[in-house]
Design a protein around this motif. Structure first.
Motif, mmCIF file in Angstrom:
data_model
loop_
_atom_site.group_PDB
_atom_site.id
_atom_site.type_symbol
_atom_site.label_atom_id
_atom_site.label_comp_id
_atom_site.label_asym_id
_atom_site.label_seq_id
_atom_site.Cartn_x
_atom_site.Cartn_y
_atom_site.Cartn_z
ATOM 1 N N LEU A 92 5.544 5.186 12.231
ATOM 2 C CA LEU A 92 5.958 3.684 12.363
ATOM 3 C C LEU A 92 4.939 2.867 11.476
ATOM 4 O O LEU A 92 5.370 1.946 10.759
ATOM 5 C CB LEU A 92 5.866 3.225 13.663
ATOM 6 N N GLU A 93 3.482 3.058 11.424
ATOM 7 C CA GLU A 93 2.609 2.436 10.713
ATOM 8 C C GLU A 93 3.066 2.583 9.116
ATOM 9 O O GLU A 93 2.894 1.949 8.504
ATOM 10 C CB GLU A 93 1.091 2.730 11.107
ATOM 11 N N TRP A 95 5.864 3.792 7.711
ATOM 12 C CA TRP A 95 6.886 3.043 7.398
ATOM 13 C C TRP A 95 6.911 1.478 7.141
ATOM 14 O O TRP A 95 7.282 0.934 6.305
ATOM 15 C CB TRP A 95 7.712 3.081 8.400
ATOM 16 N N SER A 96 5.749 1.013 7.924
ATOM 17 C CA SER A 96 6.017 -0.495 8.181
ATOM 18 C C SER A 96 5.228 -0.951 6.758
ATOM 19 O O SER A 96 5.461 -1.996 5.899
ATOM 20 C CB SER A 96 5.105 -0.904 9.195
ATOM 21 N N HIS A 97 4.070 0.036 6.239
ATOM 22 C CA HIS A 97 3.400 -0.409 5.024
ATOM 23 C C HIS A 97 4.315 -0.332 3.833
ATOM 24 O O HIS A 97 4.160 -1.024 2.753
ATOM 25 C CB HIS A 97 2.211 0.677 5.019
ATOM 26 N N TRP A 99 7.812 -0.572 3.957
ATOM 27 C CA TRP A 99 9.232 -1.340 3.928
ATOM 28 C C TRP A 99 9.073 -2.595 4.469
ATOM 29 O O TRP A 99 9.858 -3.358 4.210
ATOM 30 C CB TRP A 99 10.146 -0.333 4.446
ATOM 31 N N VAL A 100 8.086 -3.045 5.423
ATOM 32 C CA VAL A 100 7.977 -4.259 5.824
ATOM 33 C C VAL A 100 7.451 -5.113 5.041
ATOM 34 O O VAL A 100 6.377 -5.042 4.673
ATOM 35 C CB VAL A 100 7.477 -4.271 7.448
ATOM 36 N N ASP A 106 5.212 -15.324 9.218
ATOM 37 C CA ASP A 106 4.549 -14.254 9.896
ATOM 38 C C ASP A 106 3.134 -14.135 9.837
ATOM 39 O O ASP A 106 2.413 -13.749 10.870
ATOM 40 C CB ASP A 106 5.202 -13.027 9.036
#
Length: 111
Positions: A92-93, A95-97, A99-100, A106
């Motif tokens: 998840l980390e 993926w977040s780097h 795609w987020v 924020d």
């Protein structure tokens, strides 16, 4: 249609998606932490942190160790069940780097 949802997956998502729960687990992936360390690492009230830690302890994800010292020292760590979440959180980390994206709102919220 609701029968198609796996009850165990649903329960896991409800548990992990509670506000601050994922971040608490993420903090504990690095090793045992005292309450004050967790509280300092996140903008969370002590009451809510305590509540989340108790929930995670009841689920068998977090272990609470009390050391009979003066003053008493209490450390929180992940159990084997909690450590099993490590690969999920690492993915998840990653993926977040990738795609987020964060906008100004924020960034201000996390400041």
């Amino acid at each position: 249609m609701h029968d198609a949802i796996c009850p165990k997956f649903d329960k896991a998502m409800q548990l992990i998606s509670k506000r601050w729960t994922g971040l608490i687990i993420h903090q504990l992936l690095d090793g045992p932490k005292r309450f004050s360390q967790l509280e300092a690492a996140m903008p969370i009230s002590g009451r809510l942190l305590s509540e989340r830690l108790k929930e995670l302890e009841q689920e068998g994800i977090v272990h609470r160790e009390v050391y009979p010292e003066t003053p008493v020292r209490i450390e929180y760590s992940l159990t084997t069940k909690g450590c099993a979440l490590g690969p999920l959180f690492k993915e998840l980390e990653h993926w977040s780097h990738e795609w987020v994206t964060l906008d100004d709102a924020d960034l201000q919220e996390n400041a």
